[in-house]
Design a protein around this motif. Sequence first.
Motif, PDB file in Angstrom:
ATOM      1  N   ARG A   1       0.821  -1.219   0.000  1.00 14.86           N
ATOM      2  CA  ARG A   1       0.000   0.000   0.000  1.00 14.86           C
ATOM      3  C   ARG A   1       0.860   1.278   0.000  1.00 14.86           C
ATOM      4  N   ASN A   2       2.171   1.103   0.076  1.00 13.09           N
ATOM      5  CA  ASN A   2       3.099   2.242   0.146  1.00 13.09           C
ATOM      6  C   ASN A   2       2.858   3.113   1.371  1.00 13.09           C
ATOM      7  N   TYR A   3       2.478   2.469   2.468  1.00 16.03           N
ATOM      8  CA  TYR A   3       2.321   3.157   3.738  1.00 16.03           C
ATOM      9  C   TYR A   3       3.611   3.022   4.536  1.00 16.03           C
ATOM     10  N   THR A   4       3.951   4.031   5.281  1.00 14.99           N
ATOM     11  CA  THR A   4       5.125   3.960   6.143  1.00 14.99           C
ATOM     12  C   THR A   4       4.733   3.384   7.502  1.00 14.99           C
ATOM     13  N   GLN A   5       5.743   2.925   8.223  1.00 12.93           N
ATOM     14  CA  GLN A   5       5.489   2.475   9.586  1.00 12.93           C
ATOM     15  C   GLN A   5       4.964   3.636  10.423  1.00 12.93           C
ATOM     16  N   ASP A   6       5.489   4.814  10.173  1.00  9.08           N
ATOM     17  CA  ASP A   6       5.052   5.985  10.922  1.00  9.08           C
ATOM     18  C   ASP A   6       3.559   6.256  10.695  1.00  9.08           C
ATOM     19  N   TYR A   7       3.099   6.095   9.461  1.00  9.46           N
ATOM     20  CA  TYR A   7       1.686   6.308   9.142  1.00  9.46           C
ATOM     21  C   TYR A   7       0.808   5.333   9.934  1.00  9.46           C
ATOM     22  N   LEU A   8       1.186   4.046   9.923  1.00 10.19           N
ATOM     23  CA  LEU A   8       0.403   3.064  10.666  1.00 10.19           C
ATOM     24  C   LEU A   8       0.442   3.358  12.157  1.00 10.19           C
ATOM     25  N   ALA A   9       1.592   3.740  12.657  1.00 12.24           N
ATOM     26  CA  ALA A   9       1.720   4.051  14.087  1.00 12.24           C
ATOM     27  C   ALA A   9       0.796   5.196  14.479  1.00 12.24           C
ATOM     28  N   ILE A  10       0.757   6.222  13.653  1.00 13.06           N
ATOM     29  CA  ILE A  10      -0.120   7.365  13.937  1.00 13.06           C
ATOM     30  C   ILE A  10      -1.580   6.915  13.945  1.00 13.06           C
ATOM     31  N   LYS A  11      -1.966   6.129  12.961  1.00 13.65           N
ATOM     32  CA  LYS A  11      -3.344   5.644  12.881  1.00 13.65           C
ATOM     33  C   LYS A  11      -3.720   4.765  14.074  1.00 13.65           C
ATOM     34  N   LEU A  12      -2.726   4.029  14.597  1.00 17.24           N
ATOM     35  CA  LEU A  12      -2.962   3.140  15.734  1.00 17.24           C
ATOM     36  C   LEU A  12      -2.761   3.837  17.070  1.00 17.24           C
ATOM     37  N   ASN A  13      -2.300   5.081  17.004  1.00 15.60           N
ATOM     38  CA  ASN A  13      -2.042   5.873  18.204  1.00 15.60           C
ATOM     39  C   ASN A  13      -0.966   5.226  19.094  1.00 15.60           C
ATOM     40  N   ILE A  14       0.099   4.744  18.438  1.00 17.30           N
ATOM     41  CA  ILE A  14       1.246   4.180  19.136  1.00 17.30           C
ATOM     42  C   ILE A  14       2.509   4.777  18.525  1.00 17.30           C
ATOM     43  N   SER A  15       3.634   4.550  19.161  1.00 17.88           N
ATOM     44  CA  SER A  15       4.895   5.066  18.623  1.00 17.88           C
ATOM     45  C   SER A  15       5.329   4.233  17.413  1.00 17.88           C
ATOM     46  N   GLN A  16       6.186   4.818  16.605  1.00 17.68           N
ATOM     47  CA  GLN A  16       6.722   4.086  15.454  1.00 17.68           C
ATOM     48  C   GLN A  16       7.530   2.891  15.939  1.00 17.68           C
ATOM     49  N   ASN A  17       8.229   3.047  17.042  1.00 15.75           N
ATOM     50  CA  ASN A  17       9.015   1.953  17.615  1.00 15.75           C
ATOM     51  C   ASN A  17       8.111   0.792  18.036  1.00 15.75           C
ATOM     52  N   ALA A  18       6.989   1.106  18.658  1.00 16.28           N
ATOM     53  CA  ALA A  18       6.037   0.063  19.059  1.00 16.28           C
ATOM     54  C   ALA A  18       5.464  -0.636  17.827  1.00 16.28           C
ATOM     55  N   TYR A  19       5.192   0.139  16.777  1.00 10.34           N
ATOM     56  CA  TYR A  19       4.665  -0.473  15.552  1.00 10.34           C
ATOM     57  C   TYR A  19       5.720  -1.377  14.912  1.00 10.34           C
ATOM     58  N   SER A  20       6.957  -0.914  14.898  1.00 13.76           N
ATOM     59  CA  SER A  20       8.041  -1.713  14.333  1.00 13.76           C
ATOM     60  C   SER A  20       8.130  -3.069  15.019  1.00 13.76           C
ATOM     61  N   LYS A  21       7.942  -3.092  16.329  1.00 13.79           N
ATOM     62  CA  LYS A  21       7.990  -4.348  17.077  1.00 13.79           C
ATOM     63  C   LYS A  21       6.873  -5.295  16.656  1.00 13.79           C
ATOM     64  N   ILE A  22       5.732  -4.754  16.246  1.00 13.76           N
ATOM     65  CA  ILE A  22       4.641  -5.589  15.734  1.00 13.76           C
ATOM     66  C   ILE A  22       5.097  -6.289  14.463  1.00 13.76           C
ATOM     67  N   GLU A  23       5.667  -5.535  13.539  1.00 17.11           N
ATOM     68  CA  GLU A  23       6.098  -6.113  12.263  1.00 17.11           C
ATOM     69  C   GLU A  23       7.265  -7.083  12.417  1.00 17.11           C
ATOM     70  N   LEU A  24       8.075  -6.875  13.418  1.00 16.87           N
ATOM     71  CA  LEU A  24       9.203  -7.775  13.654  1.00 16.87           C
ATOM     72  C   LEU A  24       8.787  -9.024  14.431  1.00 16.87           C
ATOM     73  N   GLY A  25       7.543  -9.033  14.908  1.00 12.65           N
ATOM     74  CA  GLY A  25       7.054 -10.171  15.656  1.00 12.65           C
ATOM     75  C   GLY A  25       7.505 -10.175  17.104  1.00 12.65           C
ATOM     76  N   TYR A  26       8.028  -9.051  17.580  1.00 11.14           N
ATOM     77  CA  TYR A  26       8.492  -8.948  18.964  1.00 11.14           C
ATOM     78  C   TYR A  26       7.356  -8.614  19.928  1.00 11.14           C
ATOM     79  N   SER A  27       6.236  -8.189  19.397  1.00 12.40           N
ATOM     80  CA  SER A  27       5.123  -7.745  20.230  1.00 12.40           C
ATOM     81  C   SER A  27       3.876  -8.545  19.869  1.00 12.40           C
ATOM     82  N   ASN A  28       3.254  -9.139  20.861  1.00 14.17           N
ATOM     83  CA  ASN A  28       1.986  -9.827  20.635  1.00 14.17           C
ATOM     84  C   ASN A  28       0.877  -8.787  20.547  1.00 14.17           C
TER      85      ASN A  28
END
Length: 72
Positions: free
Chosen positions: A23-50
């Motif tokens: 979709r050409n979305y950035t991690q920052d865009y998803l983080a903003i939409k989810l109301n979390i930090s970009q770092n927290a979102y990155s952990k989702i994509e890396l599988g570090y966060s349930n």
Amino acid sequence: MKELAERKSKLVADNIRKTRELRNYTQDYLAIKLNISQNAYSKIELGYSNITIQRLFHIADILEVDAEQLLT
């Protein structure tokens, strides 16, 4: 059993990342939409966060896909 669950979680994380990139979305865009930090979102994509089912559905909505697509 635990290893299987970890592999499936990693698959979901990979599907989220691939769909976001498609979709050409950035991690920052998803983080903003989810109301979390970009770092927290990155952990989702890396599988570090349930994530909760609710969070999975929210991500699917943002990515404009059915949650089922992220699970398979």
